[in-house]
Design a protein around this motif. Structure first.
Motif, short mmCIF file in Angstrom:
data_model
loop_
_atom_site.label_atom_id
_atom_site.label_comp_id
_atom_site.label_asym_id
_atom_site.label_seq_id
_atom_site.Cartn_x
_atom_site.Cartn_y
_atom_site.Cartn_z
N ALA A 279 0.84 -1.21 0.00
CA ALA A 279 0.00 0.00 0.00
C ALA A 279 0.87 1.25 0.00
N SER A 280 2.03 1.22 0.69
CA SER A 280 2.98 2.34 0.72
C SER A 280 4.34 1.80 0.29
N GLY A 288 5.21 -4.08 14.32
CA GLY A 288 4.41 -3.29 15.23
C GLY A 288 3.79 -2.07 14.60
N GLN A 289 4.17 -1.70 13.35
CA GLN A 289 3.62 -0.54 12.66
C GLN A 289 2.75 -1.01 11.51
N GLU A 290 1.56 -0.38 11.36
CA GLU A 290 0.56 -0.82 10.39
C GLU A 290 1.10 -0.76 8.96
N ALA A 291 0.76 -1.81 8.15
CA ALA A 291 1.17 -1.88 6.75
C ALA A 291 0.00 -2.45 5.95
N GLY A 292 0.10 -2.41 4.57
CA GLY A 292 -0.99 -2.88 3.74
C GLY A 292 -0.51 -3.46 2.43
N GLU A 312 -3.28 -16.22 6.81
CA GLU A 312 -3.91 -16.81 7.98
C GLU A 312 -3.21 -16.40 9.28
N ASP A 313 -1.85 -16.27 9.23
CA ASP A 313 -1.09 -15.96 10.45
C ASP A 313 -0.84 -14.47 10.64
N LEU A 314 -1.30 -13.64 9.70
CA LEU A 314 -1.12 -12.20 9.84
C LEU A 314 -2.09 -11.63 10.87
N GLN A 315 -1.65 -10.57 11.53
CA GLN A 315 -2.52 -9.85 12.46
C GLN A 315 -3.28 -8.81 11.65
N LEU A 316 -4.42 -9.24 11.06
CA LEU A 316 -5.18 -8.39 10.15
C LEU A 316 -5.90 -7.29 10.91
N VAL A 317 -5.92 -6.09 10.28
CA VAL A 317 -6.68 -4.97 10.82
C VAL A 317 -7.96 -4.81 10.02
N PRO A 341 2.47 -5.98 11.13
CA PRO A 341 3.49 -7.01 10.95
C PRO A 341 4.21 -7.31 12.26
N GLN A 342 4.63 -8.57 12.40
CA GLN A 342 5.42 -9.03 13.53
C GLN A 342 6.75 -9.54 12.99
N LYS A 343 7.70 -9.75 13.94
CA LYS A 343 9.02 -10.19 13.49
C LYS A 343 8.94 -11.57 12.82
N GLN A 344 7.97 -12.44 13.25
CA GLN A 344 7.86 -13.76 12.64
C GLN A 344 7.28 -13.70 11.22
N ASP A 345 6.76 -12.47 10.84
CA ASP A 345 6.23 -12.33 9.48
C ASP A 345 7.34 -12.00 8.48
N ASN A 346 8.55 -11.78 8.96
CA ASN A 346 9.66 -11.47 8.05
C ASN A 346 9.87 -12.63 7.08
N GLN A 347 10.01 -12.32 5.83
CA GLN A 347 10.21 -13.26 4.71
C GLN A 347 8.96 -14.11 4.44
#
Length: 1363
Positions: A279-280, A288-292, A312-317, A341-347
């Motif tokens: 999105a950006s 910890g900061q919102e993304a899209g 499925e494992d993302l912290q959806l807003v 996003p969380q650190k475990q979402d990297n890659q």
């Protein structure tokens, strides 16, 4: 011409009837009114023009549609009317309809005919004036169907190919719209618009998006009644400009648009490329900061479907989907997600998939997330334990970390919150970015190394540090001291163990005193250096057992690799302890013996020993010596060659100058010596031989004459004997059961002779041998053994027996004695015995003996066994008969033979398979077992045969027979299997006792009981005239021999006797050379034979209907077959045992005959045709009149016709024919006198005139009283036959007879027409030639009704008169 005039007059008189208009495919009711005062209705019939379409009879509960109304009509009953309802109206149903009512009671005031004019229409119909005009023209022109001018379409259908898109009918006619597709570009579509059953033809127009286009093809189909069906086809090739456009089919009828059917085309358009972006895109994705993410696809129709993967494992807003229809009728679809996003979402890989019918496969895009996050750290302690380390060891920590970015990370270490320098000499520090680990090692742990440790990590995102980890350093003791004092038995003592300088302090433990009761006290302190001091004091009471026992002080500490132990040895002082090893010592006189006194003490030196006997101190003597061993702690008292006087009580004492005094236990010393004995003899009889006195015994005499020897005890210590020993001739009697006693009984046996001595033994040993005694025994010779001279012994021969002795006895024998059956044979004193002319009484048990002063000694029994060669005693008769089913027959053979032989049975010299047994079993045979059967005895007794085994057998003692040659009544019942079902064989075998009075030895008797069951063909084939033989065989391979002159020869071992089995029986089978026979009359048939099998041969007789027609086995028909030959023929085969019957049926086929009779009822002649004979009776009837065929009413094989106004003399012109499958009968005529014919003619003329007057009167009255247009004209007059209901049936035209079954046949058919054409028309109640007024049974029903009404009126009058 007359018919046309009558119809025209009736039409004018009755009017045109009620006008009815019905919609095609709908329903309509045609009313048929009736009044209750007219009485009960018998039947109602409906017609369209001259065609009957429905018959209804409430009286008979009968309802039946006909012709074109079958399946779509029924009668609806209402009050005052019966209505014919027609459903699913067709355009061809137009026409004039009438109903005719037939009442059970005739009345002139009741209208019976009603008419309706029916016109069907689709939508628009004409005026009544036009209908009346058309119907008038139709009557005048004799047309059958009315005309239809206009019809609204039945339906309009829009199709794509064969698929129906829209459909309307007359009720739902109007506009429709629908959508079709999706379709691919360049595809050719074919639309069809169908308009059905319209008049006049409709107009079909095609438009695309409002623009009119020409049809590709059109077709028009003409239907009945002027109707047409239209089919219009429109083809189109799809282009992009057709997207979203409508194709329409419009239908105009009579200038008016009645339906427009439109369809919107859904065309398939492939979408553009799928995109997936952040999105950006210019901003990093930080944990910890919102993304899209945004997923997009444009330019597709229909709209593509988007689907996310990996979220499925993302912290959806949030998640959003937008679908936009563009101006070109395509769709744009955008799907977006917002997440933290969380650190475990990297890659992590996030995918978006688009699906669309125009895509060959789903489109997919993947976005890999790059998430930045601060370090994540974890501290690990590498040592074996989690928090404790021994002094001198290494301490190692690992700090593991994760971070993004990783390249600029920095790791710091802390001890008690003080940062550890990277260059510290006491530590080793490292960092590895590959393994993402940093390590800290304390090289040598000291007491200052204890404390809290942690690490921290830093990158551009942030700093993270771990929790602290506490480490303790431990060390062991610097010294351990143990103190042990001198101990005295029974006096309390204390041990000390001191542990100095351990961290943590440690409590010592004691080892070696676990079995004692102890008490411990422990104290903790510190010394001047600050080290810990732990002291353990152990207090207990020592015993002498602890002398020189090792104890240890044990120290266990975490800093020690293994426990430490410090030993010490105990020293315990105690008084002397004295013991004598022996217990109650027994000494044999003259044998050296020592007594040992053992002692122990602490200290051991300074101890003295003193010995005592019977409480007196012992001094050393010649035969008494004392020795001491101070080192081992023992003293020995030595008894040299002890004498009997040295027996007594002995003990010893020990004295110690420091610890005191001790005494041993008292022991008993016993000096023993062997016993002294003397032998004494007790004998009833003595004898002196060679100047020596002997005790005398006779062998095998009573026990009172035995000799008794006693061994008497004179002296010994102990004064008792443990064992006696006896000697004979200087040899020890080892196997003597009484030799261990002081008394020996000498048995009266020859082995008892000899010189006897004895000896006694006690604890001290064997004594001296006693004096001797002499014994002698007289005995008989050895048992006499009877022997033959070695030759075989046969019945009638001679024999010599010998007596053999192995020992001649003491003194030797001088003569012999013989016994037979335990009786002395007088005068026989030699060693041999001669026997002559051997017979049954010669057999017996023989013994012999030698004789001396000791007596006789008969040996084993010798049984004189005389052999007998086989000889038949009983054999069967030469023939035996069976005359009944299940009859038992016994065949018996008896053979004298010894050794016993066996009897086998054979059929036609084939041996029957009997299960063999080693011996026959001794069983009781129940004589009643075969009591239910008739038994035919077939055995004949030979001379000398025996029967009852008890007769004459008392002289032969059975208990002395040889065990291997058992004698007795032995019966073996053996079931013999045979392959013929129901056949039973039972073999009964018995060994028969010998008969002394007949000089008859043992014999074998065998009876074969046979039961053939039901005498069947299989039984006869197998056993008729069969030879049953009894065969003599040796038992157990015994070979019979006989002595002829001086030679021994073999005798033929197979002896047999035979009988023939004759089975007499009733006829068992009967056969005919034919089965049931069917022939036509006048045919010839071959002779018929009857055969049967029986013994004696059968007598054969043929019968028909109980009458004998032949007395041979041949049944012959000399003349051609006639119908009188028909019937059942029975063949009877019989003999004295029964008879057997078999029949066959002779069926004679012939054409029928018939007769015709008539009766006259009122004005009618009823002709009845009855078949009088015929086979088969599948009768068919028809009548002929002036070369015209008439079908009568056929019921129960009778045909009836009812004629009206027929002159009697003309009845003979009505001819009846009856036919079956063979052909037709001769014509059958009515027979009557001329007078009858004249009467019939007169009656017919009068009746015809009356009927004509009646019909004219009814027509006149009916026309004058016609109520209105709803009333119907009377039926037409046909053939001068009047209908009892007030109207006549219309006469069918000539085509009616064209379809009758026999139309066109000049002569009647020879056989019944089995296959009928479905189009045949059958004469029924409407044919004026065969029916007179009204339906079948109408007149009878009317007459019964009138009779009942009269009876009801009469009953009413009687009731009124009583009132």
């Amino acid at each position: 011409m007359q018919s046309f005039i009558l119809v025209f007059l009736l039409t004018i008189c009755l009017g045109n009837g009620e006008d009815l208009v019905g919609r095609v495919s709908k329903s309509i009711q045609l009313t048929c009114p009736h009044a209750s005062e007219c009485g009960e209705i018998h039947s109602i019939k409906w017609y369209r023009e001259s065609e009957r379409v429905y018959v209804y009879s409430p009286y008979s509960q009968f309802s039946n549609p006909e012709s074109f109304l079958v399946g779509r009509s029924s009668v609806i009953e209402e009050e005052g009317s019966s209505n014919l309802e027609i459903t699913d109206l067709q355009s061809t149903d137009d026409g004039k309809y009438r109903c005719e009512i037939t009442y059970l009671e005739i009345s002139e005031n009741c209208q019976a005919v009603f008419m309706h004019n029916l016109v069907t229409t689709g939508y628009i119909y004409r005026t009544l004036q036009q209908i009346y005009s058309d119907l008038y023209d139709q009557v005048i022109k004799e047309k059958n169907i009315g005309l239809l001018y206009k019809a609204f379409p039945r339906s309009v259908v829009l199709k794509l190919g064969e698929d129906v898109l829209s459909e309307v009918d007359r009720d739902t006619m109007g506009d429709t719209s629908t959508v079709a597709g999706p379709f691919e570009l360049e595809m050719e579509l074919s639309f069809t618009c169908e308009v059905s059953e319209v008049k006049p033809a409709a107009v079909v127009t095609w438009t695309v998006d409002g623009q009119t286009l020409d049809a590709t093809d059109s077709n028009e189909e003409e239907l009945e009644g002027g109707l047409v069906s239209l089919t219009s086809q429109f083809n189109i090739i799809l282009q992009r400009e057709h997207l979203g456009k409508q194709i329409a089919c419009s239908v105009e009828f009579e200038g008016e648009k009645i339906s427009t059917m439109s369809v919107e085309l859904d065309i398939l358009v492939t979408p553009l490329e799928l995109t997936l972006t952040l999105a950006s895109p210019d901003l990093p994705v930080v944990a910890g900061q919102e993304a899209g993410l945004v997923c997009r696809m444009d330019g597709g129709r229909p709209a593509p479907q988007l689907e996310w993967q990996g979220i499925e494992d993302l912290q959806l807003v949030s998640q959003d989907l937008q679908e936009t229809k563009e101006e070109d009728h395509t769709y744009s679809v955008v799907s977006s997600i917002t997440f933290i996003p969380q650190k475990q979402d990297n890659q992590a890989e996030i995918g978006c998939t688009a699906s669309h019918p125009g895509l060959p496969e789903d489109s997919n895009q993947v976005q890999k997330l790059e998430v930045l996050y601060a370090p994540a750290v974890e501290l690990l302690f590498v040592n074996e334990t989690s928090s404790v380390t021994s002094e001198g060891e290494q301490i190692k920590f690992i700090c593991s970390f994760e971070a993004n970015p990783l390249h600029d990370i920095l790791v710091n270490w802390y001890h008690d919150d003080n940062e550890i320098p990277v260059d510290s000499e006491d530590h080793a520090i490292s960092l590895d970015l590959v393994t993402r680990e940093a390590s800290l090692t304390v090289l040598t742990a000291s007491r200052t190394s204890a404390g809290a440790y942690k690490c921290s990590a830093v990158n551009e995102i942030g700093t993270t540090e771990t929790e602290t980890h506490q480490v303790d350093v431990i060390f062991g003791p610097s010294s351990v001291d143990i103190t042990v004092p001198e101990l005295t038995e029974g006096v309390e003592g204390t041990l000390e163990c001191k542990v100095v300088g351990a961290l943590p302090p440690v409590h010592p433990t004691w080892i070696g005193l676990e079995e004692l009761e102890t008490s411990e006290s422990v104290s903790e302190d510190t010394d001047e250096n600050g080290d810990s001091v732990v002291t353990s004091l152990l207090t207990f009471v020592p015993t002498k057992d602890l002398q020189e026992v090792e104890i240890r002080c044990r120290v266990e500490h975490p800093a020690l690799a293994e426990p430490m132990e410090y030993p010490a040895v105990l020293d315990v002082l105690f008084a002397p302890i004295v013991t004598i090893e022996q217990r109650n010592l027994t000494v044999i006189e003259g044998e050296d013996t020592e007594i040992v006194c053992s002692y122990e003490a602490n200290p051991l030196n300074g101890t003295t020993i003193t010995w005592y006997k019977d409480s007196e101190v012992l001094e050393e003597k010649e035969n008494l010596t004392m020795m001491i061993n101070a080192e081992e702690g023992s003293s020995i008292l030595l008894l040299l060659t002890p004498a009997r006087v040295m027996s007594g009580e002995y003990y010893c004492e020990a004295d110690n100058a420091r610890t005191g005094h001790g005494q041993s236990q008292v022991i008993q010393v016993q000096v023993i010596f062997p016993p002294e004995v003397e032998l004494e003899m007790k004998a009833d009889d003595t004898v002196t031989l060679d100047d020596e006195e002997y005790g005398l015994l006779i062998e095998n005499t009573d026990s009172d004459h035995n000799i008794e020897l006693e061994c008497v005890l004179k002296d010994g210590n102990p004064l008792e004997v443990d064992e006696y020993a006896w000697f004979k001739d200087g040899e020890l009697l080892e196997d003597c059961s009484e030799c261990a006693n002081g008394t020996l009984v000498i048995p009266a046996g020859r082995e008892s002779s000899g010189n006897y001595t004895c000896q006694a033994t006690n604890l001290a040993g064997n004594g001296d041998v006693s004096n001797y005694a002499l014994v002698i025994v007289y005995y008989t010779a050895s048992a006499g053994q009877v022997m033959s001279n070695g030759e075989e012994i046969f019945k009638g021969g001679n024999a010599t027996l010998l007596c053999e002795l192995e020992d001649m006895g003491l003194p030797e024998v001088t003569k012999y004695a013989w016994k037979k059956n335990d009786e002395i044979i007088e005068g026989e004193e030699d060693s041999f015995l001669n026997l002559y002319d051997l017979g049954l009484e010669s057999e017996g048990n023989f013994t012999c003996t030698g004789v001396n002063e000791a007596g006789e000694n008969h040996g084993d029994i010798y049984y004189l066994d005389i052999q007998v060669l086989p000889e038949f005693i009983v054999i069967p008769e030469e023939t035996v008969k069976i005359t009944e089913d299940y009859q038992w027959v016994n065949l018996t053979c008896q053979v004298e033979c010894y050794p016993l032989c066996s009897i086998e049975w054979a059929v036609n010299m084939l041996q029957l398979a009997v299960e063999k047994k080693d011996k026959p079993s001794a069983v009781e045979v129940d004589a009643n077992e075969f009591s239910d059967y008739e038994v035919m005895e077939t055995a004949k007794e030979e001379e000398g045969s025996g029967g009852n085994p008890e007769e004459g057998s008392g002289d032969i003692p059975m208990e002395n027979k040889d065990e291997n040659q058992e004698l007795g009544l032995f019966v073996g019942l053996d079931s013999i299997e045979d392959f013929v079902d129901g056949v039973i064989f039972v073999v009964e075998t018995e060994d028969v006792y010998p008969l002394l009075d007949k000089n008859q030895f043992e014999s074998v008797k065998s009876t074969l009981s046979l039961n053939l069951g039901n005498i069947t063909r299989a039984v006869l084939d197998r056993y008729q005239s069969a030879n049953f033989s009894c065969i003599v065989q040796p038992r157990a391979d015994t070979m019979f021999q006989e002595k002829q002159e001086s030679n021994i020869v073999e005798v033929e071992s197979n002896m047999f006797a035979s009988t023939m089995l004759i089975i007499e029986h009733a006829p068992l089978e009967i056969e005919l050379n034919i089965e049931d026979l069917t022939v036509e009359e006048n045919e010839t048939i071959d002779v018929i034979e009857c055969s049967a099998d029986s013994l004696p041969p059968p007598q054969i007789i043929w019968r028909k209907d109980g009458e004998i027609v032949s007395e041979t086995n041949i049944l012959e028909f000399s003349e051609p077959i006639s119908r009188e030959d028909k019937g059942e023929y029975t063949c009877t085969a019989s003999n004295e045992y029964g008879e057997l019957l078999m029949s066959f049926n002779l069926e004679v086929l012939h054409v029928p005959t018939c007769s015709v009779s008539f009766v006259k009822e009122d004005d009618y002649h009823i002709l009845t045709c009855v078949p009088t004979d015929g086979n088969p009776q599948d009768f068919g009837f028809w009548w002929e009149y002036n070369e015209h065929t008439i079908e009568g009413d056929t019921q129960d094989d009778v045909s009836v016709i009812k004629l009206e106004n027929v002159a009697p003399e003309n009845l003979k012109d009505y001819v009846c024919y009856v036919n079956n499958t063979l052909g037709a009968s001769e014509p059958c005529f009515v027979t009557s006198t001329g007078e009858d014919m004249i009467i019939y003619i007169i009656i017919a003329i009068v009746a015809a005139l009356l009927i004509l007057v009646l019909v004219l009167a009814i027509l006149y009255k009916y026309c004058r009283n016609k109520p209105g247009p709803n009333e119907e004209k009377s039926p037409e007059k046909t053939n001068g036959v009047s209908n009892g209901g007030g109207g006549d049936h219309p006469k069918p035209d000539s085509s009616f007879y064209d379809k009758l079954p026999f139309h066109g046949l000049k002569t009647p058919p020879k056989k019944v027409l089995n296959t009928m054409d479905e189009g045949l028309i059958y004469a029924d109640v409407d044919a004026a030639e065969t029916y007179s007024y009204g339906p079948v049974s109408y007149k009878n029903a009317s007459m019964q009704r009138a009779k009942k009404k009269k009876e009801d009126l009469a009953q009413a009058k009687i009731a009124d008169s009583k009132v």
